[in-house]
Enzyme design. Sequence first.
Site, PDB file in Angstrom:
ATOM      1  N   ARG A 229       0.873  -1.354  -0.136  1.00  8.15           N
ATOM      2  CA  ARG A 229      -0.157   0.030   0.076  1.00  8.15           C
ATOM      3  C   ARG A 229       0.920   1.337   0.130  1.00  8.15           C
ATOM      4  NH1 ARG A 229       2.636   1.995   3.553  1.00  8.15           N
ATOM      5  NH2 ARG A 229       0.920   3.549   3.607  1.00  8.15           N
ATOM      6  N   GLY A 230       0.425   2.580   0.064  1.00 11.01           N
ATOM      7  CA  GLY A 230       0.904   3.800  -0.252  1.00 11.01           C
ATOM      8  C   GLY A 230       1.076   3.800  -1.700  1.00 11.01           C
ATOM      9  N   ALA A 231       0.725   5.173  -1.916  1.00 14.21           N
ATOM     10  CA  ALA A 231       0.660   5.609  -3.679  1.00 14.21           C
ATOM     11  C   ALA A 231       2.023   5.175  -4.468  1.00 14.21           C
ATOM     12  CB  ALA A 231       0.273   7.119  -3.697  1.00 14.21           C
TER      13      ALA A 231
ATOM     14  N   ARG B 285      -7.784  -0.326  -6.747  1.00 14.66           N
ATOM     15  CA  ARG B 285      -7.925   0.799  -5.661  1.00 14.66           C
ATOM     16  C   ARG B 285      -8.058   2.169  -6.637  1.00 14.66           C
ATOM     17  NH1 ARG B 285      -4.054   1.113  -0.264  1.00 14.66           N
ATOM     18  NH2 ARG B 285      -5.993   2.149   0.386  1.00 14.66           N
TER      19      ARG B 285
ATOM     20  N   GLN C 144      -1.860   2.263   9.895  1.00 15.27           N
ATOM     21  CA  GLN C 144      -0.748   2.514   9.175  1.00 15.27           C
ATOM     22  C   GLN C 144       0.383   3.427  10.012  1.00 15.27           C
ATOM     23  OE1 GLN C 144      -3.585   3.013   7.660  1.00 15.27           O
ATOM     24  NE2 GLN C 144      -3.634   2.725   5.708  1.00 15.27           N
TER      25      GLN C 144
ATOM     26  N   ASP D 251      -1.732  10.961  -1.980  1.00 12.79           N
ATOM     27  CA  ASP D 251      -2.181   9.881  -3.007  1.00 12.79           C
ATOM     28  C   ASP D 251      -2.683  10.424  -4.386  1.00 12.79           C
ATOM     29  OD1 ASP D 251      -2.957   8.614  -0.402  1.00 12.79           O
ATOM     30  OD2 ASP D 251      -2.641   7.107  -1.504  1.00 12.79           O
TER      31      ASP D 251
ATOM     32  N   ASN E  71      -5.099  12.301   0.771  1.00 18.06           N
ATOM     33  CA  ASN E  71      -4.288  11.666   1.425  1.00 18.06           C
ATOM     34  C   ASN E  71      -5.112  10.804   2.329  1.00 18.06           C
ATOM     35  OD1 ASN E  71      -1.625  10.759   1.861  1.00 18.06           O
ATOM     36  ND2 ASN E  71      -1.730  11.801   3.914  1.00 18.06           N
ATOM     37  N   LYS E  72      -4.527  10.134   3.316  1.00 15.38           N
ATOM     38  CA  LYS E  72      -5.251   9.225   4.205  1.00 15.38           C
ATOM     39  C   LYS E  72      -6.140   9.868   4.927  1.00 15.38           C
ATOM     40  CE  LYS E  72      -4.968   5.722   4.588  1.00 15.38           C
ATOM     41  NZ  LYS E  72      -5.843   4.824   3.782  1.00 15.38           N
TER      42      LYS E  72
HETATM   43  O1  MRU Z   1      -4.457   3.203   2.543  1.00 13.39           O
HETATM   44  P1  MRU Z   1      -3.072   3.375   2.166  1.00 13.39           P
HETATM   45  O2  MRU Z   1      -2.104   2.769   3.099  1.00 13.39           O
HETATM   46  O3  MRU Z   1      -2.487   2.971   0.742  1.00 13.39           O
HETATM   47  O4  MRU Z   1      -2.685   4.920   2.124  1.00 13.39           O
HETATM   48  C1  MRU Z   1      -1.779   5.454   2.072  1.00 13.39           C
HETATM   49  C2  MRU Z   1      -1.570   6.880   2.281  1.00 13.39           C
HETATM   50  O5  MRU Z   1      -2.629   7.601   2.322  1.00 13.39           O
HETATM   51  C3  MRU Z   1       0.039   7.684   2.045  1.00 13.39           C
HETATM   52  O6  MRU Z   1      -0.187   8.520   2.951  1.00 13.39           O
HETATM   53  C4  MRU Z   1       0.233   8.061   0.842  1.00 13.39           C
HETATM   54  O7  MRU Z   1       0.018   6.900  -0.073  1.00 13.39           O
HETATM   55  C5  MRU Z   1       1.479   8.414   0.480  1.00 13.39           C
HETATM   56  S1  MRU Z   1       2.709   7.396   0.608  1.00 13.39           S
HETATM   57  C6  MRU Z   1       3.980   7.956   0.152  1.00 13.39           C
END
Ligand code: MRU
Length: 353
Positions: A55-57, A98, A203, A244, A254-255
């Site tokens: 996970r993470g963009a 996603r 996270q 994201d 973002n999250k």
């Molecule tokens: O649902 P996730 O864990 O994929 O969400 C991740 C985030 O929101 C991060 O802050 C974002 O992807 C930036 S990662 C460098």
Amino acid sequence: MENSDIQIHPSLRTIEWKDNKVKMIDQTKLPNELVFVEYDDYNQIADAIRTLVVRGAPAIGVSGAFGLALAALQSKAITKENLISDLEKARKILFETRPTAVNLSWGLEQIMKIAYSESTVDQIRESVIKEAKRMADEDIEINKTMGKNGSKLFDNNDTIMTHCNAGALATVAYGTALGVIRATKESGKNVKVIATETRPVQQGSRLTAFELKHDGFDVSLIPDTAVGYSMANGLVDKVVVGADRIVKTGHVFNKIGTYQVATMAKQHGIPFYVAAPLSTFDMKSNAKDVIIEMRKGSEVTGIGDKKTAPDDINVINPAFDMTPPELISGIITEKGVVNPPFEESIRKLFEAN
Ligand code: MRU
């Protein structure tokens, strides 16, 4: 599957191409176990993205690219046309995992461009693998450059708040927001970090606290509900988070909870920075068109196997939120820091690159 002792890993590399397989850390097992999984089927990569193994963009962008590289190897096609058709089918499956992080469609697009540009099936297979590996290596370089650019915004003895995980675990390695924090420390400044827990998937506690502790940072964990307390009591000097998707007006997706952190930072006069590579910018969409992923209610009604809500309760569980540009002090990229007014500075950034 391989089980590894957390102590013997000096640094974390989240995704890697190895012997025509994709090797990645299974993030659902952290912080209790550092487990690596290996995939040789793009459908497994799609499942891994969907279930948050990865996970993470930026990490899902590179995973998508590696997924297409696996699809090229899996395909039995002997003509370019058939191989492209198999790749398009894989692209659709990977894309639909996603919806919010734009890096996923960016990663898939980069690989498809290469595939279309080659003439034979052998050339396509070779080139897409090479390109996906290049993108993974480039991600680390970009994060290091972004880190250096951002480190200038932070001072010796700053305490920096971050939300979710925008670290090595959200990228191939080093991280975006946590990359900035790493680079600040590497530049000789002493910094402390406050990580929010980031309910419901945690996270912040499972990944950011693990990753920063693993790398020897002074990190304190707070519940999401203590953001206001921490800021009001002078515990936070600056905030840095990842993204994201950033649209051309500077609205940052973002999250979930990022908007609350940014609003609180504004209330207390605390600078709020976003760190993201150019691949996280979506110059085509408007803020209102971005799809916010809604996740299953069970993430909210329990913690692990323990039920923490009554049966049959209605749940609203958005995975992301939007922070408007007026709450953001600067956006840190590998090409420099962009400042308000963002619509103009983002346009200039893209014109120059
Ligand atoms: O649902 P996730 O864990 O994929 O969400 C991740 C985030 O929101 C991060 O802050 C974002 O992807 C930036 S990662 C460098």
